[in-house]
Write an enzyme that holds these catalytic residues in place. Structure first.
Site, PDB file in Angstrom:
ATOM      1  N   TYR A 162      34.410  40.309  32.483  1.00  0.00           N
ATOM      2  CA  TYR A 162      34.353  39.878  31.088  1.00  0.00           C
ATOM      3  C   TYR A 162      33.156  38.953  30.848  1.00  0.00           C
ATOM      4  O   TYR A 162      32.406  39.113  29.872  1.00  0.00           O
ATOM      5  CB  TYR A 162      35.663  39.159  30.756  1.00  0.00           C
ATOM      6  CG  TYR A 162      35.816  38.699  29.334  1.00  0.00           C
ATOM      7  CD1 TYR A 162      35.989  39.610  28.294  1.00  0.00           C
ATOM      8  CD2 TYR A 162      35.831  37.340  29.030  1.00  0.00           C
ATOM      9  CE1 TYR A 162      36.160  39.171  26.981  1.00  0.00           C
ATOM     10  CE2 TYR A 162      36.002  36.896  27.731  1.00  0.00           C
ATOM     11  CZ  TYR A 162      36.170  37.823  26.709  1.00  0.00           C
ATOM     12  OH  TYR A 162      36.329  37.386  25.420  1.00  0.00           O
ATOM     13  N   LYS A 166      30.015  39.689  28.404  1.00  0.00           N
ATOM     14  CA  LYS A 166      29.792  38.818  27.251  1.00  0.00           C
ATOM     15  C   LYS A 166      28.425  38.135  27.299  1.00  0.00           C
ATOM     16  O   LYS A 166      27.806  37.922  26.253  1.00  0.00           O
ATOM     17  CB  LYS A 166      30.909  37.774  27.154  1.00  0.00           C
ATOM     18  CG  LYS A 166      32.245  38.349  26.695  1.00  0.00           C
ATOM     19  CD  LYS A 166      32.113  39.090  25.376  1.00  0.00           C
ATOM     20  CE  LYS A 166      33.435  39.366  24.704  1.00  0.00           C
ATOM     21  NZ  LYS A 166      33.273  40.135  23.442  1.00  0.00           N
TER      22      LYS A 166
END
Length: 301
Positions: A162, A166
């Site tokens: 993640y 991101k």
């Protein structure tokens, strides 16, 4: 503010995306409400969330159409942009909000969990942006709003996939801002603090984590939408390449990597002098290993 604008919002069936879609419509935008309707891990599909948001928008007098495409698939991303052009005559903005979580500590991270999160967040943001870029270039205007996270900007446990996705989105946004400025296109990122079903999957193992989760619960998704609407407006034409954080009633402009210290030797460096000179000289400027909760340590306003 957004009268006559046509905007695609991905992941708009629930949570932050839903509140964004509702506010944009209230501000006059015509909205493509995209949501695959999968689980927080990206499994399955359900058209009910997107359809329900469209019904809410229409009941309030707005215009919207549902889309059930998978942002990780370029064909689906191109189709949702074409839906906006076909239904509303143009495309003015893309909000890349869709996401999934497959958290696990790094030494237990599976290639499947890595690829799934990268595919939805990073590849998905590229796919929709790529599909819209040609239209933006031809019309000489356009707005991208991408969703990043403090997990990537600062750090968090168990989120290597993640965090990488991101932070990759930040690089993507910055590149789009540079490449497309000449065509009147802006590209910005938002790192939201808000309770959502994805945040609800964070494991709570002690009282400190429980207290942190309780603070996050106070930060409702609708707090994010006003900044999105502002960045999509014509009035923000000079705002591009930036990273913002929204935390309840607080808006932060985040720093971006720039040199903070330097060291030089006229004769050049050896491995030994790097150890004895360069690293000690720079040590005071090292960024500590922190999580977003360590940096944003006070209660939200």
């Amino acid at each position: 503010m957004l009268e006559g604008k046509s905007v695609v919002v991905t992941g708009a069936g629930r949570g932050i995306g839903r509140d964004i879609a509702l506010l944009l419509a209230a501000k006059g935008a015509k909205v493509v409400v995209n949501d695959l309707g999968g689980s927080d891990k990206g499994d399955g599909a359900d058209d009910a969330p997107a359809r329900e948001v469209v019904r809410e928008i229409e009941a309030a007098g707005g215009e919207a159409v549902a889309d059930f495409g998978d942002v990780s698939q370029l064909d689906d991303a191109e189709a949702m942009i074409e839906t906006a052009v076909r239904q509303f005559g143009r495309i003015d903005g893309v909000v890349n909000n869709a996401g999934i979580l497959r958290d696990m500590i790094f030494h237990k991270m599976t290639p499947e969990a890595w690829q799934a999160v990268i595919s939805v967040h990073l590849n998905g943001s590229f796919n929709t942006s790529y599909a819209a870029a040609r239209h933006f270039r031809e019309q000489g205007s356009g707005r991208f709003v991408h969703f990043t996270s403090t997990s990537g900007l600062i750090g968090n446990y168990g989120q290597a996939n993640y965090a990488a996705a991101k932070l990759g989105i930040v690089g993507l946004s910055r590149s789009i801002a540079l490449d497309m400025a000449r065509f009147g296109v802006t590209s910005n990122c938002i790192a939201p603090f808000a309770w959502s079903r994805l945040i609800g999957t964070i494991p709570v193992t002690n009282e400190a984590e429980m207290a942190r989760v309780q603070r996050i619960k106070e930060m409702t998704p609708n707090k994010i939408a006003p900044l999105v609407a502002a960045l999509l407006s014509d009035q923000s034409a000079d705002v591009t390449g930036q990273i913002f954080t929204v935390r309840n009633n607080e808006i932060f402009l985040m720093s971006q990597p720039r040199p903070v210290r330097s060291a030089h030797r006229s004769e050049g460096w050896t491995a030994e002098t790097v150890l004895s000179h360069a690293l000690p000289a720079m040590r005071a400027g090292f960024t500590p290993l922190e999580r977003s909760g360590d940096v944003f340590s006070w209660d939200p306003v």
